[in-house]
Motif scaffolding. Structure first.
Motif, PDB file in Angstrom:
ATOM      1  N   SER A   1       0.872  -1.016  -0.252  1.00 37.84           N
ATOM      2  CA  SER A   1      -0.355  -0.005   0.013  1.00 37.84           C
ATOM      3  C   SER A   1       0.888   1.102  -0.157  1.00 37.84           C
ATOM      4  O   SER A   1       0.541   2.330  -0.700  1.00 37.84           O
TER       5      SER A   1
ATOM      6  N   THR B   1      -6.133  -7.038   3.273  1.00 38.12           N
ATOM      7  CA  THR B   1      -5.973  -6.226   4.462  1.00 38.12           C
ATOM      8  C   THR B   1      -5.711  -6.591   5.525  1.00 38.12           C
ATOM      9  O   THR B   1      -6.992  -7.345   5.811  1.00 38.12           O
TER      10      THR B   1
ATOM     11  N   MET C   1      -3.561   1.045   5.544  1.00 40.89           N
ATOM     12  CA  MET C   1      -4.228  -0.144   4.643  1.00 40.89           C
ATOM     13  C   MET C   1      -6.214   1.027   4.161  1.00 40.89           C
ATOM     14  O   MET C   1      -6.636   1.850   3.077  1.00 40.89           O
TER      15      MET C   1
END
Length: 343
Positions: free
Chosen positions: A239, A260, A269
């Motif tokens: 990310s 996630t 995230m």
């Protein structure tokens, strides 16, 4: 979620039993390896792997660095096989990961590392392989025969073996306690309905998978499987790395799969997910706390790093359906073969 109707799906569903089997098979070689590592702790670990196994090595990097503070670097096998140069690895940990143990470049680098004085170990499904013969410690995946070209149960078994190594070496009580629950949780994860992914990706020309911490390896594996099985261009990023340029690709025509983690990386995230929604991204996420329109179901969190392994089990359960929707055959992926031998 669905009844397996192809070899890949059938083998993916064998992962829980493989993970359960490996506990006994790994007990003795892991104990010997960890005793050796404690006797003279290495200052660095070097991994060596290709394809799905390289993604497993990414998972191992997260575990080793987080739980042991041990820096981990990925070696370039061509240094030994093409350029005939040895690495200064005396006393360090060299860890190769390979389903077949038959790729020449991995074998040559393992041999070079052992001559250099490294503690050499490999995680392999074929314990009678040439790679296993070159390493002092061979750690069996115990996945059983895997005939489908795309790896599934061997990838999951590799992740579980890495978690067992780190749990024993670091003496982490929470990870050690969670491992016996993993087979049952993998079986439950296989039943989750990720069919929303089919509708979102069936007509996509390209997409991105995003992870962080323990789910970065999962994102990379998911992207590879989309290429292998559905002829679908997919890239994977952390990310954080996604914001350093690739975010410019975001549009309503560019699907984003966010995997996630259930740990300290989750808030970051979620912030990225909110930003992507504002940018109009077609977002699918495994995070129930996200406000994204499409959520992929997950198990209640048990242990963040083992939860990540359950995500790829759920993904494997739907990837064959996506391939069929795109007119591809997961058991006959074009241009691929089961064992790839490179130098």
């Amino acid at each position: 979620m669905t009844t397996p109707d192809n070899r890949m799906a059938q083998e993916a569903r064998e992962a829980p039993s493989a993970v359960a089997r490996q506990q006994r098979a790994l007990a003795e070689p892991l104990a010997r390896l960890v005793a050796r590592l404690r006797e003279r702790p290495p200052q660095v670990a070097v991994t060596c792997a290709r394809g799905s196994s390289a993604h497993a090595a990414t998972f191992g990097k997260h575990l080793l660095e987080r739980h042991l503070g041990l820096p981990v670097a990925a070696a370039a096998p061509s240094i030994a096989s093409v350029y005939h140069r040895s690495l200064r690895l005396e006393g360090q940990l060299f860890l190769a990961i390979s389903q077949s143990g038959g790729s020449n470049d991995l074998i040559e680098l393992a041999a070079s590392a052992r001559r250099a004085g490294a503690v050499t170990a490999c995680i392999v499904n074929e314990t009678a392989s040439a790679l296993a013969a070159q390493c002092e410690f061979a750690l069996p995946m115990e996945a059983g025969p895997e005939l489908a070209v795309p790896a599934t149960k061997t990838f999951i078994s590799s992740l579980a073996a890495l978690a067992r190594l780190v749990a024993l070496w670091s003496e982490d009580a929470a990870l050690t306690a969670a491992l016996p629950r993993l087979p049952e949780r993998l079986a439950a994860a296989a039943e989750l309905d990720w069919s929303a992914l089919v509708g979102a990706f069936a007509r996509a020309g390209s997409l991105v998978a995003i992870g962080r911490g323990p789910t970065l390896a999962i994102a990379r594996e998911a992207a590879l499987k989309l290429k292998e099985t559905s002829n679908l261009h997919a890239e994977a990023f952390s990310s954080a790395e996604f914001l350093h340029g690739p975010v410019s690709l975001v549009s309503s025509l560019y699907p984003v799969l966010m995997l996630t983690p259930q740990d300290e990386a989750a808030p970051g995230m979620r912030a990225l997910a909110a930003d992507l929604r504002r940018k109009g991204a077609a977002l699918l996420t495994t995070d129930d706390a996200s406000e994204a329109a499409t959520h992929l179901p997950t198990l209640a969190s048990d242990h963040a790093e083992l939860d990540a392994i359950c995500l790829i089990q759920s993904f494997y359960g739907v990837v064959a359906r996506l391939a069929a929707a795109r007119g591809a055959d997961v058991d006959r992926p074009r241009h691929l073969q089961k064992v790839t031998r490179t130098r």
